[in-house]
Design an enzyme around this catalytic site. Structure first.
Site, mmCIF file in Angstrom:
data_model
loop_
_atom_site.group_PDB
_atom_site.id
_atom_site.type_symbol
_atom_site.label_atom_id
_atom_site.label_comp_id
_atom_site.label_asym_id
_atom_site.label_seq_id
_atom_site.Cartn_x
_atom_site.Cartn_y
_atom_site.Cartn_z
ATOM 1 N N ALA A 16 -68.843 -86.703 21.303
ATOM 2 C CA ALA A 16 -68.038 -87.929 21.289
ATOM 3 C C ALA A 16 -67.862 -88.428 19.865
ATOM 4 O O ALA A 16 -66.777 -88.900 19.478
ATOM 5 C CB ALA A 16 -68.707 -89.000 22.149
ATOM 6 N N ARG A 17 -68.906 -88.308 19.055
ATOM 7 C CA ARG A 17 -68.828 -88.751 17.667
ATOM 8 C C ARG A 17 -67.885 -87.860 16.855
ATOM 9 O O ARG A 17 -67.081 -88.348 16.052
ATOM 10 C CB ARG A 17 -70.227 -88.768 17.046
ATOM 11 N N SER A 35 -70.809 -96.645 27.659
ATOM 12 C CA SER A 35 -72.115 -95.998 27.650
ATOM 13 C C SER A 35 -72.869 -96.418 28.899
ATOM 14 O O SER A 35 -72.407 -97.248 29.684
ATOM 15 C CB SER A 35 -72.883 -96.405 26.383
ATOM 16 N N ARG A 36 -74.059 -95.850 29.070
ATOM 17 C CA ARG A 36 -74.898 -96.259 30.191
ATOM 18 C C ARG A 36 -75.703 -97.505 29.861
ATOM 19 O O ARG A 36 -76.417 -98.028 30.714
ATOM 20 C CB ARG A 36 -75.830 -95.114 30.600
ATOM 21 N N TYR A 57 -69.720 -96.903 32.512
ATOM 22 C CA TYR A 57 -68.494 -96.112 32.567
ATOM 23 C C TYR A 57 -67.459 -96.799 33.443
ATOM 24 O O TYR A 57 -66.252 -96.710 33.190
ATOM 25 C CB TYR A 57 -68.793 -94.710 33.093
ATOM 26 N N HIS A 78 -68.914 -84.314 34.603
ATOM 27 C CA HIS A 78 -67.503 -84.396 34.239
ATOM 28 C C HIS A 78 -66.620 -84.779 35.418
ATOM 29 O O HIS A 78 -65.729 -85.628 35.281
ATOM 30 C CB HIS A 78 -67.019 -83.066 33.668
ATOM 31 N N LYS A 96 -64.949 -79.382 27.702
ATOM 32 C CA LYS A 96 -65.231 -78.134 28.367
ATOM 33 C C LYS A 96 -66.732 -77.880 28.367
ATOM 34 O O LYS A 96 -67.421 -78.399 27.484
ATOM 35 C CB LYS A 96 -64.451 -76.984 27.739
ATOM 36 N N ARG A 164 -81.368 -79.650 27.446
ATOM 37 C CA ARG A 164 -80.254 -79.567 28.394
ATOM 38 C C ARG A 164 -79.808 -78.137 28.649
ATOM 39 O O ARG A 164 -79.525 -77.757 29.796
ATOM 40 C CB ARG A 164 -79.079 -80.397 27.852
#
Length: 327
Positions: A16-17, A35-36, A57, A78, A96, A164
């Site tokens: 995102a950055r 954000s969360r 979101y 996603h 993606k 992850r």
């Protein structure tokens, strides 16, 4: 384009950055982040000078000052995030791999179509200038009959079992994070494969550590692809034709250079053009172009092709025995 769309960023991680940096560098309008947590949203908004920071979101999706949402969360989320944005009438650019599997991809694409909204996969490589030129060269006949693609995406990434990429619950493994690039490239050159062959070696956590893929196409063309997450490869790609080949320099899926070479090893063309930033702004320009033109699909990466690519990845996973929790 006379009026820029207003972009919202869903997620605040590294990708995102990088994307937001390129958007602002290229003059796009970024108005909000979701954000969360409020803390995470505020920090991101402060970093990039954004006027609106949302603690969920849902709040971002409901923001009337946002026209399009970039989905930058991990790929198991996603579909959920894209569907949320679409339900609130926002166009979406989805990182993606587009989703976890083709069924999820189809749901997102169908909802977008039903609402007349643009749904675009953020396979940013497709719109980089060197790839645009490569498609022009292939279309011109310079390569003769295009016969094969050879490409790898092998990286040495963290081996922490909690990471992850090692976590099945987060869609881990080399294939979806890294292998998506060469698979998408083969689709770009040849279209949908008619046959898929894959072998793989797993990590201790049960995701794919390295995977080799051979794709066959209706005209007899072939793609030989490789991906792995614990050893660095050359990160090159080659398009081979009967009259010439294109050798794409490292890192082939980033903004880079290439050489066209004939069968006598003469250089036919050398391409070496720099782009501002990382080059992620070109996919944003494509989405804005589609919206301005009043269409929901372009020629470079239409939504149906995105679903098809996810189907190829599904078939690879079926052959190597990689199934994620909840599927």
């Amino acid at each position: 384009m006379s009026e820029r769309l207003r972009w919202g960023i869903l997620g605040t991680g590294l990708i995102a950055r990088m994307f937001t940096t390129d958007l602002q560098l290229a003059g796009f309008t970024v108005t909000a982040v979701g954000s969360r947590s409020q803390e995470g949203a505020d920090a991101f908004a402060a970093e990039f000078g954004l006027p609106r920071a949302h603690a969920s979101y849902e709040a971002l999706a409901a923001d009337p000052e946002v026209d399009v949402i970039y989905v930058a969360t991990p790929h198991p989320f996603h579909a959920e995030n894209a569907l949320l944005a679409l339900e609130h009438g926002k166009h979406v650019l989805v990182e993606k791999p587009f989703t976890l599997n083709a069924d999820e991809a189809r749901r997102v694409v169908e909802l977008g179509a039903s609402k007349g909204l643009v749904v675009l996969e953020a396979m940013w490589t497709r719109w980089l200038p060197h790839m645009v030129r490569i498609r022009e060269i292939m279309a011109s006949g310079t390569l003769g009959e295009v016969r094969a693609v050879i490409a790898d995406h092998d990286q040495k990434l963290p081996l922490d079992p909690e990471h992850r990429l090692q976590n099945p619950a987060l869609g881990g493994g080399a294939l979806l994070d890294l292998g998506i690039y060469p698979v998408s490239f083969a689709w770009d050159v040849f279209g949908a494969p008619s046959t898929v062959h894959a072998i793989s070696s797993p990590t201790a956590t049960g995701v794919d550590r390295q995977t080799a893929i051979i794709l066959g196409f209706p005209g007899g063309e072939q793609a030989v692809l490789h991906t792995q997450l614990d050893a660095r490869g050359p990160s090159t790609a080659v398009v081979i034709g009967t009259e010439a080949r294109i050798e794409i320099d490292p890192v082939w899926y980033n903004a880079t250079s290439f050489t066209v070479i004939d069968p006598q090893e003469n250089v036919v063309e050398r391409y070496d053009e720099k782009v501002p930033g990382r080059g992620m702004q070109f996919q944003a320009a494509e989405l804005e172009r589609l919206v301005a033109a009043g269409v929901t699909a372009g020629d470079i990466l239409p939504p149906d092709e995105t679903v098809g690519i996810m189907g190829t990845l599904d078939e690879v996973r079926r052959q190597i025995g990689l199934r994620y929790p909840g599927e």
